[in-house]
Design a protein around this motif. Sequence first.
Motif, PDB file in Angstrom:
ATOM      1  N   ILE A   1       0.839  -1.203   0.000  1.00 46.94           N
ATOM      2  CA  ILE A   1       0.000   0.000   0.000  1.00 46.94           C
ATOM      3  C   ILE A   1       0.873   1.252   0.000  1.00 46.94           C
ATOM      4  CG2 ILE A   1      -1.641   1.340   1.385  1.00 46.94           C
ATOM      5  CD1 ILE A   1      -2.809  -1.457   2.270  1.00 46.94           C
ATOM      6  N   GLU A   2       1.927   1.234   0.801  1.00 44.15           N
ATOM      7  CA  GLU A   2       2.851   2.369   0.853  1.00 44.15           C
ATOM      8  C   GLU A   2       3.436   2.644  -0.538  1.00 44.15           C
ATOM      9  OE1 GLU A   2       6.617   3.765   3.597  1.00 44.15           O
ATOM     10  OE2 GLU A   2       6.392   1.626   3.157  1.00 44.15           O
TER      11      GLU A   2
ATOM     12  N   ILE B   1      -6.695   5.721  -6.129  1.00 43.35           N
ATOM     13  CA  ILE B   1      -7.029   6.006  -4.728  1.00 43.35           C
ATOM     14  C   ILE B   1      -8.093   5.020  -4.241  1.00 43.35           C
ATOM     15  CG2 ILE B   1      -8.133   7.682  -3.186  1.00 43.35           C
ATOM     16  CD1 ILE B   1      -6.639   9.877  -4.786  1.00 43.35           C
ATOM     17  N   ALA B   2      -9.068   4.714  -5.091  1.00 43.69           N
ATOM     18  CA  ALA B   2     -10.094   3.728  -4.721  1.00 43.69           C
ATOM     19  C   ALA B   2      -9.455   2.362  -4.467  1.00 43.69           C
ATOM     20  CB  ALA B   2     -11.155   3.638  -5.810  1.00 43.69           C
ATOM     21  N   ALA B   3      -8.473   2.005  -5.278  1.00 48.35           N
ATOM     22  CA  ALA B   3      -7.778   0.727  -5.088  1.00 48.35           C
ATOM     23  C   ALA B   3      -7.024   0.714  -3.756  1.00 48.35           C
ATOM     24  CB  ALA B   3      -6.821   0.468  -6.246  1.00 48.35           C
ATOM     25  N   ILE B   4      -6.426   1.843  -3.394  1.00 48.97           N
ATOM     26  CA  ILE B   4      -5.711   1.949  -2.116  1.00 48.97           C
ATOM     27  C   ILE B   4      -6.688   1.814  -0.956  1.00 48.97           C
ATOM     28  CG2 ILE B   4      -4.424   3.531  -0.619  1.00 48.97           C
ATOM     29  CD1 ILE B   4      -3.136   4.637  -3.265  1.00 48.97           C
ATOM     30  N   ARG B   5      -7.827   2.478  -1.069  1.00 45.62           N
ATOM     31  CA  ARG B   5      -8.833   2.385  -0.004  1.00 45.62           C
ATOM     32  C   ARG B   5      -9.299   0.948   0.180  1.00 45.62           C
ATOM     33  NH1 ARG B   5     -13.153   7.083  -0.812  1.00 45.62           N
ATOM     34  NH2 ARG B   5     -13.949   6.153   1.099  1.00 45.62           N
ATOM     35  N   LYS B   6      -9.523   0.243  -0.907  1.00 49.11           N
ATOM     36  CA  LYS B   6      -9.944  -1.156  -0.817  1.00 49.11           C
ATOM     37  C   LYS B   6      -8.848  -2.000  -0.179  1.00 49.11           C
ATOM     38  CE  LYS B   6     -11.844  -5.027  -3.233  1.00 49.11           C
ATOM     39  NZ  LYS B   6     -12.573  -5.542  -4.343  1.00 49.11           N
ATOM     40  N   ALA B   7      -7.602  -1.756  -0.557  1.00 46.74           N
ATOM     41  CA  ALA B   7      -6.483  -2.501   0.029  1.00 46.74           C
ATOM     42  C   ALA B   7      -6.378  -2.234   1.526  1.00 46.74           C
ATOM     43  CB  ALA B   7      -5.181  -2.143  -0.686  1.00 46.74           C
ATOM     44  N   LEU B   8      -6.576  -0.989   1.938  1.00 48.60           N
ATOM     45  CA  LEU B   8      -6.567  -0.655   3.368  1.00 48.60           C
ATOM     46  C   LEU B   8      -7.717  -1.346   4.099  1.00 48.60           C
ATOM     47  CD1 LEU B   8      -5.644   3.130   3.331  1.00 48.60           C
ATOM     48  CD2 LEU B   8      -4.356   1.300   4.452  1.00 48.60           C
ATOM     49  N   ASP B   9      -8.891  -1.333   3.500  1.00 48.04           N
ATOM     50  CA  ASP B   9     -10.049  -1.994   4.121  1.00 48.04           C
ATOM     51  C   ASP B   9      -9.799  -3.490   4.280  1.00 48.04           C
ATOM     52  OD1 ASP B   9     -11.467   0.358   4.397  1.00 48.04           O
ATOM     53  OD2 ASP B   9     -12.730   0.024   2.628  1.00 48.04           O
TER      54      ASP B   9
END
Length: 97
Positions: A25-26, A49-57
């Motif tokens: 993610i970083e 950004i949406a992909a990052i949010r999903k990865a964080l979730d």
Amino acid sequence: MSKEDKHHHHEHKQRKSVINRLARIEGHVKSVKQMAIDDRDCPDILLQIAAIRKALDNTAKLIFADHMENCLVNAVHEGNEEKVLLDIKKALDNFIR
């Protein structure tokens, strides 16, 4: 609260997986920052950004599952479930807004 109270004294089985996911993610965040610097199209940046949010979730789900399977079970065995449940409720309140 003492420093010892904030740290668990048992194994988190998903720790390595969580750390690996956060490292990816970083790297992804750095790539998106570079996209902004390079003046890439807004829809492309928003998609990333949406992909990052999903990865964080998904990482948060892994941490939560690990917590349920290890921390809560240990708390019940140690007779400390009220404090652990209060802690997880606070964490969820902060995570889900």
